[in-house]
Enzyme design. Structure first.
Site, PDB file in Angstrom:
ATOM      1  N   LYS A 165      44.146  37.122  37.329  1.00  0.00           N
ATOM      2  CA  LYS A 165      42.857  36.554  36.970  1.00  0.00           C
ATOM      3  C   LYS A 165      41.678  37.421  37.397  1.00  0.00           C
ATOM      4  O   LYS A 165      40.666  37.491  36.709  1.00  0.00           O
ATOM      5  CB  LYS A 165      42.734  35.142  37.542  1.00  0.00           C
ATOM      6  CG  LYS A 165      43.655  34.137  36.847  1.00  0.00           C
ATOM      7  CD  LYS A 165      43.528  32.753  37.427  1.00  0.00           C
ATOM      8  CE  LYS A 165      44.285  31.732  36.584  1.00  0.00           C
ATOM      9  NZ  LYS A 165      45.686  32.051  36.395  1.00  0.00           N
ATOM     10  N   LYS A 207      42.303  29.416  43.187  1.00  0.00           N
ATOM     11  CA  LYS A 207      43.292  29.584  42.126  1.00  0.00           C
ATOM     12  C   LYS A 207      44.163  30.797  42.396  1.00  0.00           C
ATOM     13  O   LYS A 207      43.680  31.849  42.804  1.00  0.00           O
ATOM     14  CB  LYS A 207      42.605  29.759  40.761  1.00  0.00           C
ATOM     15  CG  LYS A 207      41.798  28.572  40.307  1.00  0.00           C
ATOM     16  CD  LYS A 207      40.947  28.903  39.087  1.00  0.00           C
ATOM     17  CE  LYS A 207      41.762  29.202  37.869  1.00  0.00           C
ATOM     18  NZ  LYS A 207      40.895  29.401  36.671  1.00  0.00           N
ATOM     19  N   GLY A 213      49.077  26.343  34.422  1.00  0.00           N
ATOM     20  CA  GLY A 213      49.605  24.987  34.392  1.00  0.00           C
ATOM     21  C   GLY A 213      49.206  24.149  35.590  1.00  0.00           C
ATOM     22  O   GLY A 213      49.885  23.187  35.927  1.00  0.00           O
ATOM     23  N   GLY A 214      48.095  24.514  36.245  1.00  0.00           N
ATOM     24  CA  GLY A 214      47.644  23.744  37.393  1.00  0.00           C
ATOM     25  C   GLY A 214      48.357  24.079  38.686  1.00  0.00           C
ATOM     26  O   GLY A 214      48.016  23.532  39.737  1.00  0.00           O
ATOM     27  N   HIS A 257      37.245  21.232  29.245  1.00  0.00           N
ATOM     28  CA  HIS A 257      38.222  22.310  29.128  1.00  0.00           C
ATOM     29  C   HIS A 257      38.452  22.519  27.632  1.00  0.00           C
ATOM     30  O   HIS A 257      39.120  21.728  26.982  1.00  0.00           O
ATOM     31  CB  HIS A 257      39.518  21.902  29.832  1.00  0.00           C
ATOM     32  CG  HIS A 257      40.582  22.956  29.791  1.00  0.00           C
ATOM     33  ND1 HIS A 257      41.377  23.240  30.870  1.00  0.00           N
ATOM     34  CD2 HIS A 257      40.998  23.787  28.813  1.00  0.00           C
ATOM     35  CE1 HIS A 257      42.233  24.203  30.553  1.00  0.00           C
ATOM     36  NE2 HIS A 257      42.019  24.537  29.301  1.00  0.00           N
ATOM     37  N   ARG A 341      50.808  33.479  25.593  1.00  0.00           N
ATOM     38  CA  ARG A 341      52.025  32.853  25.076  1.00  0.00           C
ATOM     39  C   ARG A 341      51.625  31.744  24.121  1.00  0.00           C
ATOM     40  O   ARG A 341      50.440  31.462  23.926  1.00  0.00           O
ATOM     41  CB  ARG A 341      52.834  32.260  26.230  1.00  0.00           C
ATOM     42  CG  ARG A 341      51.999  31.302  27.093  1.00  0.00           C
ATOM     43  CD  ARG A 341      52.814  30.585  28.124  1.00  0.00           C
ATOM     44  NE  ARG A 341      52.015  29.924  29.129  1.00  0.00           N
ATOM     45  CZ  ARG A 341      51.381  28.777  28.978  1.00  0.00           C
ATOM     46  NH1 ARG A 341      51.411  28.158  27.813  1.00  0.00           N
ATOM     47  NH2 ARG A 341      50.695  28.241  29.968  1.00  0.00           N
TER      48      ARG A 341
END
Length: 714
Positions: A165, A207, A213-214, A257, A341
């Site tokens: 990230k 993060k 996916g959290g 989101h 993906r």
């Protein structure tokens, strides 16, 4: 070649040595050197021959989804499976299936070497990774490329750049994609992270740089909880991704989101397929998605799409990808991450664009050009996707596992899709994600699509384990959701309305009693165990029965007088109701329908009656009534004492923080469990002294098992 595992099971005959020898003489695909330019990469990649045989390196719903499109295109399919998936739906659908290891994903679906070896041994031209597992694994994409097997996904360089990230933020800034401020540097000392969090200002989002996916994500609302949240995020990230490097971002309060589906081919062509709104989430994970986004103007939609395409071009992306944005109340948006993906929620995009993104993926991987230009793409109607999970919304959405004793669904058609990898009597495994299915609907506008969603949720009937279906029905019926006023805090903000107690009405109780009385199962219960039978006595020429039911641990009692001819008088709380009822089996399905006339009001719903009780599947949600269990049947059950810490769900012990004799305060962490790929901290339910810790790291524990016992108070 040798089998990847002794005892490997194959469906259909394996390739012979002669065929393998012939394949070995076939022209090798071009292997890309790190020094090759992107233009030369594209030139060689575009010459790849069409895919004739495809290995799906995944399981469950997405494996079945990919297989359906592959079969439509005439492509042979190879499944891989773990021991717990031997009889699964994706194995049954495949042309060939290979065992790859034990149930734990680290020993099966995450084994890059074994999966690639299976692809080579079966003569597979390509591997589709689905989502999760190896779908964004740089090393696996490189291994496929270097071995001459097509990886149905983007180049490994794109996965690498967007998977970290901190790196992706730098690339996006250079590509003129709006980015939110934060800390993305290499210094990971706790002192530096604390200091940077103070500079950003709380609340701060923590993060994992390789997260998704959290997982590996926590929010520190204040400085005093920062250290604990950081440690928890690191632990989960290491378990999920093998990397505990973190980044920090300013947490936007009440954001939306919004994500954009992009697609690129090997010839430099790119399109965006409009946006999806995935704001309504629990545990930082999506639960319901829609396309397009409510309230988003065509001008904002164009800006979102163009920014997403710039992001894809910046990393020479190929295939299906999703660029995720945070959007504030004024429709300003900021890059969050790119998922390199296919997304779980891709069907809503397919529904509004009339496309098959898996087909596009396979053809792009084979070197074909995109079938449309941006100008040729049209947005048609509205679509919702609801994720059906094995979980308990009333217990903090704790995931569950167990058998699907009963599974009834709405009838699929062009406007209703049911994406699933399970069938009735299959097991939802503790080793994998608890998603049972995805319900996808389409309508010409948002209101009609939402009506379709609610109607189909009422027909999505499951018994055997807890699900979130009732919660989804309440969510889809909430006035705020109907109005499209969604953000990531929607569920906690409307907690009281979404988690209100369900109290069965007198009509619902009458229907449950009728289902029980009319069913032949009542006779079976009476014959098998006299303690479970309903007591009855003759009153003149009528039969009087007393029926006891349990709903969420609360007892309900009704008396029933049979008047003959399916006519009854049912008394609830001293109120008499004249009731006529009949059970109507539907021979073309596994459904039984109860038709009930209560005081002239006729109702129809699916019902399920078994020795444990009766379940009503109504338009307002399901009601599961149990039968009282005699004391002699519960006397020997092993349960925790008052105040003992028990497992809230099945799982595996990851970390133990206490030992016998430890003195703890209420709320202190005792141990960490991993269940359904998520981390849960088990805390002390009270202050006291621990008498024993029943499990060690690595142990599998069942739901409600006593994990930590406390000394009895004097």
């Amino acid at each position: 070649m040798n089998a990847p595992d002794t005892g490997a099971f194959r469906i259909f005959q394996p390739f012979s040595e002669i065929i393998m020898a012939a394949l070995a003489k076939a022209p090798l695909r071009y292997v890309v050197s790190p020094r090759d330019s992107m233009s030369s990469i594209r030139r060689h990649m575009s010459s790849v021959r069409p895919i004739e045989k495809l290995l799906i390196a995944n399981r469950g719903e997405i494996a079945c989804r990919v297989m359906k499109t592959a079969k439509k295109l005439g492509i042979k399919t190879v499944a891989v499976y773990s021991d717990s998936d031997r009889n699964s739906m994706h194995v049954a659908l495949a042309d060939e299936a290979i065992r790859i290891g034990p149930a734990a994903s680290q020993e099966s679906y995450l084994r890059k070497d074994i999966i690639l070896k299976v692809a080579q041994e079966t003569g597979s031209d390509a591997i589709h990774p689905g989502y999760g597992f190896l779908s964004e694994n740089v090393e696996f994409a490189d291994m496929c490329q270097n071995s001459g097997v097509i990886f149905v996904g983007p180049p490994s360089t794109a996965i690498r750049d967007m998977g970290i990230k901190s790196t992706s933020k730098i690339i996006m800034t250079a590509a003129n994609v709006p980015v939110i401020g934060g800390y993305h540097s290499e210094d990971q000392s706790i002192e530096t992270l604390r200091s940077e969090a103070d500079k950003i200002g709380f609340p701060v989002m923590i993060k994992a740089v390789r997260g998704g996916g959290g997982k590996g994500m926590r929010i520190a609302m204040t400085a005093d909880v920062f250290d604990a949240q950081l440690e928890s995020a690191k632990r989960e990230a290491m378990k999920s991704f093998g990397d505990e490097v973190m980044l920090l971002e300013k947490f936007v309060v009440d954001p939306r989101h919004v994500e954009v589906q992009v697609f690129g081919d090997q010839h430099g062509n790119y399109v965006y397929l409009f946006e999806r709104d995935c704001s309504v989430q629990r545990r930082h994970q999506k639960i319901i998605e829609e396309a397009p986004g409510p309230g988003i103007s065509w001008e904002v939609r164009r800006k979102l799409g163009e920014a997403a395409v710039r992001a894809a071009k910046a990393v020479n992306y190929v295939g299906a990808g999703t660029v995720e944005f945070i959007m504030d109340k004024d429709f300003n948006f900021y890059f969050m991450e790119m998922n390199t993906r296919l997304q779980v929620e891709h069907p809503v995009t397919e529904m509004i664009t009339g496309t098959d993104l898996v087909e596009w993926q396979l053809k792009a991987a084979a070197g074909e050009k995109l079938p449309v230009t941006q100008e040729q793409l049209n947005l048609n109607g509205w679509s919702f996707e609801a994720r059906i999970y094995a979980e308990d919304p009333n217990n903090s959405f704790m995931p569950g596992a167990g058998p699907l004793h009963y599974l009834g669904t709405p009838a699929p058609d062009t406007h209703v899709r049911i994406e699933t990898g399970v069938r009735q009597n299959d097991e939802v495994s503790v080793h994998y994600d608890p998603m049972i299915a995805k319900l996808v609907v389409w309508g010409p506008d948002r209101n009609s699509a939402l009506l379709k969603l609610r109607a189909c949720l009422a027909e999505f009937n499951i018994s055997g384990l807890s699900t979130n279906i009732n919660f989804l029905m309440d969510l889809a019926s909430h006035p705020g959701f109907i109005a499209g006023n969604v953000d990531t805090e929607f569920i906690p903000r409307h907690y009281d309305q979404l988690f209100k107690d369900r109290i069965p009405s007198h009509s619902t109780l009458c229907e449950a009693v009728m289902a029980l009385v009319l069913s032949e199962n009542v006779k079976n219960i009476a014959q098998q165990d006299p303690f479970l039978s309903q007591c009855g006595a003759r009153l003149n020429h009528y039969l009087l029965r007393r029926v006891e039911l349990m709903y969420k641990d609360k007892p309900y009692t009704a008396s029933v007088i049979s008047l003959g001819g399916n006519k009854f008088t049912v008394s609830v709380d001293g109120v008499d109701y004249h009731v006529t009822g009949k059970l109507v089996p539907r021979p073309d399905t596994n459904h039984t329908e109860l038709v009930c006339d209560i005081q002239g009001n006729i109702s129809k719903q699916r019902v399920l009656v078994n020795p444990a009780g009766v379940t009503l599947f109504t338009r307002d949600g399901s009601y599961e009534f149990g039968l009282p269990v005699p004391k002699y049947q519960t006397a020997n059950l092993s349960v925790g004492g008052l105040g003992d810490a028990v497992a809230p769900m099945p799982g595996v012990i990851e970390k133990v923080m206490v030992e016998a004799g430890s003195a703890v305060k209420a709320g202190d962490p005792l141990l960490v469990m991993i269940a359904m790929k998520m981390e849960y901290i088990i805390k002390a339910p009270k202050s006291g002294v621990i008498s024993r810790v029943n499990n060690k790291v690595g142990d599998f524990v069942a739901k409600n098992k006593v994990l930590v016992a406390f000394l009895d108070e004097e």
